[in-house]
Design an enzyme around this catalytic site. Structure first.
Site, PDB file in Angstrom:
ATOM      1  N   ARG A 151       0.874  -1.170   0.000  1.00  0.00           N
ATOM      2  CA  ARG A 151       0.000   0.000   0.000  1.00  0.00           C
ATOM      3  C   ARG A 151       0.913   1.223   0.000  1.00  0.00           C
ATOM      4  O   ARG A 151       2.033   1.181   0.513  1.00  0.00           O
ATOM      5  CB  ARG A 151      -0.890   0.012   1.244  1.00  0.00           C
ATOM      6  CG  ARG A 151      -1.820  -1.204   1.344  1.00  0.00           C
ATOM      7  CD  ARG A 151      -2.624  -1.165   2.630  1.00  0.00           C
ATOM      8  NE  ARG A 151      -3.530  -2.301   2.753  1.00  0.00           N
ATOM      9  CZ  ARG A 151      -3.236  -3.451   3.363  1.00  0.00           C
ATOM     10  NH1 ARG A 151      -2.046  -3.594   3.944  1.00  0.00           N
ATOM     11  NH2 ARG A 151      -4.105  -4.435   3.416  1.00  0.00           N
ATOM     12  N   LYS A 175      -1.889  -2.681   7.841  1.00  0.00           N
ATOM     13  CA  LYS A 175      -3.125  -2.304   8.527  1.00  0.00           C
ATOM     14  C   LYS A 175      -3.281  -3.093   9.823  1.00  0.00           C
ATOM     15  O   LYS A 175      -2.948  -4.264   9.886  1.00  0.00           O
ATOM     16  CB  LYS A 175      -4.333  -2.592   7.624  1.00  0.00           C
ATOM     17  CG  LYS A 175      -4.568  -1.542   6.547  1.00  0.00           C
ATOM     18  CD  LYS A 175      -5.866  -1.827   5.824  1.00  0.00           C
ATOM     19  CE  LYS A 175      -6.179  -0.734   4.801  1.00  0.00           C
ATOM     20  NZ  LYS A 175      -7.443  -1.010   4.085  1.00  0.00           N
ATOM     21  N   HIS A 253      -2.384   2.596  -6.401  1.00  0.00           N
ATOM     22  CA  HIS A 253      -3.192   1.395  -6.192  1.00  0.00           C
ATOM     23  C   HIS A 253      -3.264   0.524  -7.447  1.00  0.00           C
ATOM     24  O   HIS A 253      -3.363  -0.697  -7.347  1.00  0.00           O
ATOM     25  CB  HIS A 253      -4.587   1.773  -5.722  1.00  0.00           C
ATOM     26  CG  HIS A 253      -5.091   0.888  -4.623  1.00  0.00           C
ATOM     27  ND1 HIS A 253      -4.442   0.773  -3.402  1.00  0.00           N
ATOM     28  CD2 HIS A 253      -6.159   0.055  -4.552  1.00  0.00           C
ATOM     29  CE1 HIS A 253      -5.097  -0.089  -2.635  1.00  0.00           C
ATOM     30  NE2 HIS A 253      -6.134  -0.535  -3.315  1.00  0.00           N
ATOM     31  N   ARG A 256      -0.367  -1.698  -7.360  1.00  0.00           N
ATOM     32  CA  ARG A 256      -0.609  -2.785  -6.400  1.00  0.00           C
ATOM     33  C   ARG A 256      -1.489  -3.859  -7.050  1.00  0.00           C
ATOM     34  O   ARG A 256      -1.230  -5.057  -6.913  1.00  0.00           O
ATOM     35  CB  ARG A 256      -1.276  -2.208  -5.155  1.00  0.00           C
ATOM     36  CG  ARG A 256      -1.672  -3.224  -4.078  1.00  0.00           C
ATOM     37  CD  ARG A 256      -2.081  -2.459  -2.822  1.00  0.00           C
ATOM     38  NE  ARG A 256      -2.953  -3.203  -1.924  1.00  0.00           N
ATOM     39  CZ  ARG A 256      -2.519  -4.041  -0.974  1.00  0.00           C
ATOM     40  NH1 ARG A 256      -1.225  -4.260  -0.823  1.00  0.00           N
ATOM     41  NH2 ARG A 256      -3.378  -4.651  -0.179  1.00  0.00           N
ATOM     42  N   HIS A 279      -4.119  -8.969   2.925  1.00  0.00           N
ATOM     43  CA  HIS A 279      -5.578  -9.014   3.020  1.00  0.00           C
ATOM     44  C   HIS A 279      -5.990  -9.915   4.174  1.00  0.00           C
ATOM     45  O   HIS A 279      -5.515 -11.046   4.291  1.00  0.00           O
ATOM     46  CB  HIS A 279      -6.190  -9.577   1.725  1.00  0.00           C
ATOM     47  CG  HIS A 279      -6.169  -8.620   0.592  1.00  0.00           C
ATOM     48  ND1 HIS A 279      -6.319  -9.003  -0.725  1.00  0.00           N
ATOM     49  CD2 HIS A 279      -6.014  -7.266   0.552  1.00  0.00           C
ATOM     50  CE1 HIS A 279      -6.265  -7.955  -1.515  1.00  0.00           C
ATOM     51  NE2 HIS A 279      -6.068  -6.882  -0.756  1.00  0.00           N
ATOM     52  N   TYR A 288      -9.208 -10.597  -7.885  1.00  0.00           N
ATOM     53  CA  TYR A 288      -8.203 -10.646  -8.946  1.00  0.00           C
ATOM     54  C   TYR A 288      -8.437 -11.798  -9.915  1.00  0.00           C
ATOM     55  O   TYR A 288      -8.012 -11.739 -11.070  1.00  0.00           O
ATOM     56  CB  TYR A 288      -6.789 -10.700  -8.343  1.00  0.00           C
ATOM     57  CG  TYR A 288      -6.463  -9.430  -7.618  1.00  0.00           C
ATOM     58  CD1 TYR A 288      -6.246  -8.243  -8.317  1.00  0.00           C
ATOM     59  CD2 TYR A 288      -6.432  -9.367  -6.221  1.00  0.00           C
ATOM     60  CE1 TYR A 288      -5.991  -7.058  -7.663  1.00  0.00           C
ATOM     61  CE2 TYR A 288      -6.183  -8.186  -5.558  1.00  0.00           C
ATOM     62  CZ  TYR A 288      -5.969  -7.034  -6.285  1.00  0.00           C
ATOM     63  OH  TYR A 288      -5.736  -5.851  -5.635  1.00  0.00           O
TER      64      TYR A 288
END
Length: 309
Positions: A151, A175, A253, A256, A279, A288
């Site tokens: 990120r 995160k 992004h 990414r 994730h 994806y």
């Protein structure tokens, strides 16, 4: 002032005071609620007397108008939050919208880039920047991003300690303060090594002049002490222009997404990609597979010998 107008005014003020909502957000919620208020008024009702059936019928009328799924979902969200606010303020003893499920939002497939476009971006980064040092930094930023799928916040705030000793894997804090290991490709390692030389030399000079050593791989004079997200966003647009790639297609992004899509296209396991991207839920990564399906469909429709038939 009518009951509905008072409710809308108080609620929009609360959005600013309690949530720090932007002007655009408050205007958007206000417009949605005025539209619902007008609909109720035409039926001889108002916010105080509205029932669950009223809210449901309103949503049906919105669908009949042909409003987009996202617009209907936003309108229901506005109504739900208004009635929750009214309940908390004691204006109503119930929330007539609380159990209503909306249309949701259609999942949009993430935009991505072809491998050829990414190659052009990485080459262009080597020529983007006012000074040779800037160009080395920009190359390192782009190579690390595509090699790791970080990120943008994770990228610009990388500690320099993470890359000392030419590692093949680096530790990233993402995160929720969760840590994960991501690999560095040979081109990324080479770009980082070249950048470290000039970065460390600049740090040494700054220390001799009484400055403090920066803990970041990409230090800057910003308040945060490292290269900023906004700075990187502007940089990637400049790189896109130089590479001849549509700037509207290129964001931190999308690179990414390109990292994930290209890995999947070349046989990587979905759970491995989930781990690399950080994730929490595999369903987030599964999007994806849909991107890949769309790309394959496009290839067939474009290049199949019977495509023009």
């Amino acid at each position: 002032m009518s009951v509905n107008d008072r409710w809308i005014s108080a609620y929009v003020e609360a959005l600013l005071a309690e949530q720090g909502a932007s002007e655009n957000t408050r205007l958007s919620y206000g417009r949605d609620l005025i539209t619902f208020s007008d609909w109720l008024a035409r039926r001889g009702s108002d916010f105080e007397r509205a029932t669950r059936a009223d809210v449901e019928n309103y949503l049906i009328s919105c669908e009949a108008e042909g409003l987009a799924q996202s617009t209907r979902a936003r309108r229901l969200s506005s109504i739900k939050q208004l009635f929750r606010f009214a309940f908390e303020e004691g204006w109503r003893g119930d929330n007539p919208a609380i159990q209503i499920k909306g249309p949701g939002r259609a999942k949009r497939l993430p935009k991505t880039l072809t491998e050829e476009e990414v190659s052009r971006l990485l080459e262009a980064a080597r020529e983007t920047g006012r000074t040779p040092d800037d160009r080395l930094r920009n190359t390192a930023l782009m190579e690390v991003l595509y090699a790791t799928g970080l990120r943008v916040t994770e990228l610009v705030s990388l500690p320099v300690s993470a890359v000392r000793g030419d590692p093949r894997l680096i530790l990233v804090r993402g995160k929720g303060n969760k840590e994960r290991m991501v690999p560095l490709s040979p081109p990324a390692r080479a770009a980082v090594a070249a950048w470290l030389e000039v970065r460390d030399a600049a740090e040494d000079r700054a220390r001799k002049e009484g400055g403090k050593a920066s803990p970041f791989l990409f230090p800057s004079s910003s308040k945060a002490g490292h290269f900023t997200r906004v700075g990187f966003y502007q940089l990637i647009k400049d790189v896109a222009v130089r590479a001849g790639v549509m700037p509207s297609k290129v964001t931190p992004h999308t690179l990414r997404h390109a990292f994930a899509t290209h890995l999947l296209a070349n046989g990587a396991d979905l759970r491995a990609i989930q781990t690399l991207l950080g994730h929490a839920d595999l369903s987030t990564t599964e999007i994806y597979t849909h991107v890949l399906d769309e790309r394959l469909k496009e290839l067939v429709l474009t290049h199949h010998p019977l495509a023009d038939g």
